[in-house]
Design a protein around this motif. Structure first.
Motif, PDB file in Angstrom:
ATOM      1  N   ASN A 208      -8.563  -0.850 -16.098  1.00 47.45           N
ATOM      2  CA  ASN A 208      -8.615  -2.307 -16.270  1.00 47.45           C
ATOM      3  C   ASN A 208      -7.192  -2.837 -16.444  1.00 47.45           C
ATOM      4  O   ASN A 208      -6.359  -2.193 -17.099  1.00 47.45           O
ATOM      5  N   TYR A 209      -6.966  -4.018 -15.861  1.00 45.64           N
ATOM      6  CA  TYR A 209      -5.665  -4.661 -16.005  1.00 45.64           C
ATOM      7  C   TYR A 209      -5.805  -5.850 -16.952  1.00 45.64           C
ATOM      8  O   TYR A 209      -6.614  -6.751 -16.716  1.00 45.64           O
ATOM      9  N   VAL A 210      -5.003  -5.816 -18.040  1.00 45.91           N
ATOM     10  CA  VAL A 210      -5.093  -6.815 -19.108  1.00 45.91           C
ATOM     11  C   VAL A 210      -3.796  -7.611 -19.131  1.00 45.91           C
ATOM     12  O   VAL A 210      -2.690  -7.036 -19.070  1.00 45.91           O
ATOM     13  N   LEU A 211      -3.930  -8.936 -19.237  1.00 47.95           N
ATOM     14  CA  LEU A 211      -2.750  -9.797 -19.335  1.00 47.95           C
ATOM     15  C   LEU A 211      -3.098 -11.073 -20.089  1.00 47.95           C
ATOM     16  O   LEU A 211      -4.258 -11.329 -20.429  1.00 47.95           O
ATOM     17  N   LEU A 212      -2.072 -11.872 -20.316  1.00 47.39           N
ATOM     18  CA  LEU A 212      -2.225 -13.178 -20.963  1.00 47.39           C
ATOM     19  C   LEU A 212      -2.240 -14.241 -19.869  1.00 47.39           C
ATOM     20  O   LEU A 212      -1.206 -14.558 -19.285  1.00 47.39           O
ATOM     21  N   PRO A 213      -3.393 -14.787 -19.523  1.00 44.70           N
ATOM     22  CA  PRO A 213      -3.439 -15.740 -18.406  1.00 44.70           C
ATOM     23  C   PRO A 213      -2.730 -17.041 -18.749  1.00 44.70           C
ATOM     24  O   PRO A 213      -2.719 -17.490 -19.893  1.00 44.70           O
ATOM     25  N   GLY A 214      -2.150 -17.620 -17.731  1.00 45.13           N
ATOM     26  CA  GLY A 214      -1.432 -18.882 -17.893  1.00 45.13           C
ATOM     27  C   GLY A 214      -1.067 -19.449 -16.536  1.00 45.13           C
ATOM     28  O   GLY A 214      -1.452 -18.928 -15.475  1.00 45.13           O
ATOM     29  N   ARG A 215      -0.310 -20.561 -16.608  1.00 47.22           N
ATOM     30  CA  ARG A 215       0.072 -21.230 -15.361  1.00 47.22           C
ATOM     31  C   ARG A 215       0.909 -20.318 -14.476  1.00 47.22           C
ATOM     32  O   ARG A 215       0.805 -20.357 -13.244  1.00 47.22           O
ATOM     33  N   GLU A 216       1.748 -19.447 -15.087  1.00 50.60           N
ATOM     34  CA  GLU A 216       2.629 -18.594 -14.303  1.00 50.60           C
ATOM     35  C   GLU A 216       1.882 -17.442 -13.627  1.00 50.60           C
ATOM     36  O   GLU A 216       2.418 -16.805 -12.714  1.00 50.60           O
ATOM     37  N   THR A 217       0.649 -17.141 -14.062  1.00 55.45           N
ATOM     38  CA  THR A 217      -0.122 -16.060 -13.439  1.00 55.45           C
ATOM     39  C   THR A 217      -1.028 -16.564 -12.318  1.00 55.45           C
ATOM     40  O   THR A 217      -1.645 -15.737 -11.624  1.00 55.45           O
ATOM     41  N   HIS A 218      -1.107 -17.851 -12.136  1.00 57.78           N
ATOM     42  CA  HIS A 218      -1.962 -18.406 -11.083  1.00 57.78           C
ATOM     43  C   HIS A 218      -1.378 -18.056  -9.709  1.00 57.78           C
ATOM     44  O   HIS A 218      -0.169 -18.111  -9.481  1.00 57.78           O
ATOM     45  N   LYS A 219      -2.267 -17.645  -8.795  1.00 58.92           N
ATOM     46  CA  LYS A 219      -1.931 -17.272  -7.421  1.00 58.92           C
ATOM     47  C   LYS A 219      -1.011 -16.051  -7.330  1.00 58.92           C
ATOM     48  O   LYS A 219      -0.340 -15.864  -6.310  1.00 58.92           O
ATOM     49  N   GLN A 220      -1.011 -15.216  -8.345  1.00 62.25           N
ATOM     50  CA  GLN A 220      -0.242 -13.977  -8.287  1.00 62.25           C
ATOM     51  C   GLN A 220      -1.104 -12.846  -7.705  1.00 62.25           C
ATOM     52  O   GLN A 220      -2.309 -12.777  -7.945  1.00 62.25           O
ATOM     53  N   LYS A 221      -0.457 -11.942  -6.950  1.00 62.77           N
ATOM     54  CA  LYS A 221      -1.159 -10.857  -6.278  1.00 62.77           C
ATOM     55  C   LYS A 221      -1.208  -9.626  -7.179  1.00 62.77           C
ATOM     56  O   LYS A 221      -0.217  -9.255  -7.816  1.00 62.77           O
ATOM     57  N   LEU A 222      -2.370  -8.972  -7.194  1.00 59.66           N
ATOM     58  CA  LEU A 222      -2.575  -7.777  -8.004  1.00 59.66           C
ATOM     59  C   LEU A 222      -3.170  -6.704  -7.098  1.00 59.66           C
ATOM     60  O   LEU A 222      -4.224  -6.904  -6.487  1.00 59.66           O
ATOM     61  N   THR A 223      -2.505  -5.527  -7.009  1.00 63.85           N
ATOM     62  CA  THR A 223      -2.907  -4.456  -6.094  1.00 63.85           C
ATOM     63  C   THR A 223      -3.226  -3.191  -6.872  1.00 63.85           C
ATOM     64  O   THR A 223      -2.453  -2.781  -7.758  1.00 63.85           O
ATOM     65  N   CYS A 224      -4.350  -2.562  -6.528  1.00 60.86           N
ATOM     66  CA  CYS A 224      -4.763  -1.288  -7.114  1.00 60.86           C
ATOM     67  C   CYS A 224      -4.566  -0.199  -6.057  1.00 60.86           C
ATOM     68  O   CYS A 224      -5.021  -0.334  -4.911  1.00 60.86           O
ATOM     69  N   ILE A 225      -3.896   0.902  -6.443  1.00 62.31           N
ATOM     70  CA  ILE A 225      -3.614   2.017  -5.536  1.00 62.31           C
ATOM     71  C   ILE A 225      -4.293   3.263  -6.099  1.00 62.31           C
ATOM     72  O   ILE A 225      -4.023   3.677  -7.226  1.00 62.31           O
ATOM     73  N   VAL A 226      -5.186   3.888  -5.291  1.00 57.24           N
ATOM     74  CA  VAL A 226      -5.927   5.078  -5.685  1.00 57.24           C
ATOM     75  C   VAL A 226      -5.468   6.243  -4.809  1.00 57.24           C
ATOM     76  O   VAL A 226      -5.493   6.145  -3.567  1.00 57.24           O
ATOM     77  N   THR A 227      -5.068   7.337  -5.462  1.00 59.11           N
ATOM     78  CA  THR A 227      -4.639   8.541  -4.757  1.00 59.11           C
ATOM     79  C   THR A 227      -5.653   9.646  -5.027  1.00 59.11           C
ATOM     80  O   THR A 227      -5.893  10.009  -6.194  1.00 59.11           O
ATOM     81  N   TYR A 228      -6.237  10.188  -3.899  1.00 61.40           N
ATOM     82  CA  TYR A 228      -7.200  11.290  -4.010  1.00 61.40           C
ATOM     83  C   TYR A 228      -6.724  12.414  -3.103  1.00 61.40           C
ATOM     84  O   TYR A 228      -6.676  12.243  -1.879  1.00 61.40           O
ATOM     85  N   ARG A 229      -6.342  13.525  -3.730  1.00 57.15           N
ATOM     86  CA  ARG A 229      -5.734  14.654  -3.017  1.00 57.15           C
ATOM     87  C   ARG A 229      -4.570  14.129  -2.170  1.00 57.15           C
ATOM     88  O   ARG A 229      -3.623  13.571  -2.719  1.00 57.15           O
ATOM     89  N   ASN A 230      -4.622  14.247  -0.862  1.00 56.58           N
ATOM     90  CA  ASN A 230      -3.551  13.745  -0.005  1.00 56.58           C
ATOM     91  C   ASN A 230      -3.875  12.398   0.618  1.00 56.58           C
ATOM     92  O   ASN A 230      -3.164  11.943   1.522  1.00 56.58           O
ATOM     93  N   GLU A 231      -4.928  11.758   0.151  1.00 53.73           N
ATOM     94  CA  GLU A 231      -5.334  10.477   0.700  1.00 53.73           C
ATOM     95  C   GLU A 231      -4.970   9.357  -0.274  1.00 53.73           C
ATOM     96  O   GLU A 231      -4.858   9.578  -1.486  1.00 53.73           O
ATOM     97  N   ARG A 232      -4.787   8.174   0.281  1.00 54.56           N
ATOM     98  CA  ARG A 232      -4.381   7.013  -0.514  1.00 54.56           C
ATOM     99  C   ARG A 232      -5.182   5.792  -0.075  1.00 54.56           C
ATOM    100  O   ARG A 232      -5.278   5.490   1.119  1.00 54.56           O
ATOM    101  N   PHE A 233      -5.705   5.084  -1.070  1.00 59.04           N
ATOM    102  CA  PHE A 233      -6.479   3.858  -0.830  1.00 59.04           C
ATOM    103  C   PHE A 233      -5.876   2.739  -1.675  1.00 59.04           C
ATOM    104  O   PHE A 233      -5.377   2.975  -2.788  1.00 59.04           O
TER     105      PHE A 233
END
Length: 543
Positions: A208-233
């Motif tokens: 889970n990604y936790v932050l303090l929401p506010g005007r500066e967090t609006h329209k910001q991009k958040l990316t999750c990267i999963v690595t399984y063995r030699n594969e990446r999603f």
């Protein structure tokens, strides 16, 4: 005879062991596959020459110390696959399934591989007369996880209380082995991680990604990267953060003067969702009569007057809340002079200050070096002048380097103050000549010249003589020219402490020419006769 029989038995046994060791079962050391895929488990019997007879081939599953039959191939009974593998396991070679089978290659194929298929599998050959031969292979089953990223809520609301909250979750479910999750974003937040082991042997990883929401967090991009063995999603979301308006009043440039035309104030608001209501107020009063309100702007009709001065307030409201901004408007009589931008003035001032500092530093260094150079040149000139003077006089009159000094009673007067270098380098000058003018009465009397008196008695060497007088001869009087040369020598020498004072000889006249003339002859302490007639006293005498 017994020895011959024993030898035959040993030879037969050795040949039998050699034949037995020739049979072997070839298998892979390990095999792996993903859930739902197909995998082959190879098993090949290597026979001897002459070959042995294969009675039966049995595949078994070894799990937790117990064996379970999977498939059997018999030359007389045919092929049999036992449940629960009957629908998914088969022999690869078709010749194994014939009525007269060939059992040297009994490789089996697993279809739709499942997690519970993971185990150790044994391939056993029963032969005659060699007996049983077997080998084993380890089968590993992998489970590719299901990865997804979700927002905790489609719309994130930034409350005035400003509390941290979970804005997104990234899950890698039912993976074997477990996955590794990382986050890629410019947001200033923190991630939490959790692993859950399932009954089928898989692992579910949640972050889970936790932050303090506010005007500066609006329209910001958040990316999750999963690595399984030699594969990446990877998966990404853009945050939609609702927040109160951020309000600012524009339009007043601090130069509102009388009779200025077309002035206005605008209430700028950054809000999500957008502002629905704008309200204008004037503190301690009501808005001027010539003001026109157009949505978020105030238009002042006609020329500027003093009535426009005051504090203007703008209230902006959206679905989350209301925020306020204000500006103080003052009116001047005349326009204010516009100078260059403050940044340019600051840069110019900095350049001038740096130039002054560098100039002062250079000046101080140059003055210091010039003073040192002047001091050094002055010292060198003094040393050179003294050396030249002494060397010149010594070259002209070398006899004065070893002459005997006068007795203490007749020592010359202390040398006059030092003259300039130009005076020291010259010879006898007009300042060195003393002229005595006699009055008429003194000229009439013509006082006789008294001869000088010298102490010619033998004396020990003193500190004022260059060397001791061993001959006990009277010193010769010093003529005026020699005296002036000696005085110049003394001028050229460096100053030294004054010589020790000596008591005058009491029986010698201390002022020979100050006594009145007398016809009585004057005698020294020697037995010399009276001197001859005295020459007339000249009007001028050079000393």
């Amino acid at each position: 005879m017994a020895l011959v029989l024993a030898g035959i038995y040993v030879l037969f046994s050795a040949l039998r062991v050699q034949d037995v060791s020739a049979q072997m079962v070839q298998m892979d050391s390990g095999k792996s596959g993903f859930v739902g895929s197909q995998v082959e488990l190879r098993c090949i019997f290597i026979n001897s020459n002459p070959p042995v007879k294969i009675s039966q081939v049995t595949w078994q599953k070894l799990l937790n110390g117990s064996k379970q039959n999977v498939a059997i191939a018999n030359p007389a009974l045919g092929v049999s696959v036992l449940p629960p593998f009957k629908e998914r396991v088969s022999f690869k070679q078709a010749a194994v399934r014939h009525r007269t089978p060939s059992l040297e290659d009994t490789t089996i194929v697993f279809n739709n591989l499942q997690l519970y298929d993971e185990a150790t599998y044994i391939c056993e050959y029963t032969t005659f007369p060699a007996g049983n031969r077997e080998n084993m292979v380890n089968l590993t089953v992998f489970a590719r996880p299901m990865t997804r990223m979700t927002l905790t809520t489609p719309t994130i609301v930034a409350r005035p209380q400003r509390r941290k909250m979970t804005v997104a979750s990234c899950v890698s479910a039912n993976g074997k082995p477990p996955s590794v999750i990382k986050w890629d974003t410019r947001l200033k937040g923190e991630a939490t991680f959790q692993e859950t082991r399932n009954q089928n042997g898989t692992v579910t990883v949640r972050s889970n990604y936790v932050l303090l929401p506010g005007r500066e967090t609006h329209k910001q991009k958040l990316t999750c990267i999963v690595t399984y063995r030699n594969e990446r999603f990877s998966d990404s979301v853009v945050l939609n953060v609702q927040h109160e308006p951020q309000v600012k009043i524009e339009g007043f440039d601090s130069n509102w003067y009388l009779n200025r035309q077309n002035v206005q104030l605008t209430c700028q608001a950054d809000a999500n969702p957008p502002v629905t209501v704008y309200q204008w107020k004037l503190l301690n009063g009501s808005l001027p009569s010539n003001v026109e309100i157009r949505n978020n702007s105030l238009f002042f009709k006609g020329p500027v007057t003093y009535d426009l001065a005051g504090t203007y307030v703008c209230h902006a409201t959206n679905g989350i809340g209301t925020r306020t901004s204000m500006v103080d408007v003052n009116i001047t009589e005349k326009p204010m002079a516009r100078g260059p931008p403050g940044g340019v003035i600051g840069i110019l001032g900095g350049i001038v200050a740096i130039g002054l500092i560098v100039g002062v530093a250079v000046t101080v260094v140059m003055v210091h070096r010039r003073q040192q150079k002047t001091r050094t040149e002055t010292d060198n000139d003094l040393v050179a002048a003294v050396g030249d003077c002494c060397v010149t006089e010594a070259a002209e009159k070398p006899e004065f380097a070893t002459r005997t000094d006068l007795p203490p009673a007749h020592k010359p007067a202390p040398p006059p103050p030092k003259k300039k270098n130009s005076d020291m380098k010259g010879h006898l000058t007009s300042d060195d000549i003393q002229v005595v003018h006699l009055d008429k009465e003194q000229e009439i009397h013509k006082l006789p010249l008294q001869p000088p008196y010298y102490d010619i008695a033998p004396s020990e060497s003193t500190a004022f003589t260059d060397k001791s007088d061993s001959g006990n001869h009277p010193e010769e009087p010093l003529n005026p020219a020699e005296y002036m040369s000696h005085q110049r020598d003394m001028d050229c020498l460096p100053e030294s402490p004054p010589p020790q004072a000596h008591l005058p000889v009491t029986f010698l006249p201390q002022h020979a020419y100050a006594q009145p003339p007398s016809n009585e002859p004057m005698y020294s302490n020697t037995g010399f006769s009276t001197p001859g007639p005295r020459p007339p006293f000249p009007k001028e005498q050079s000393v």
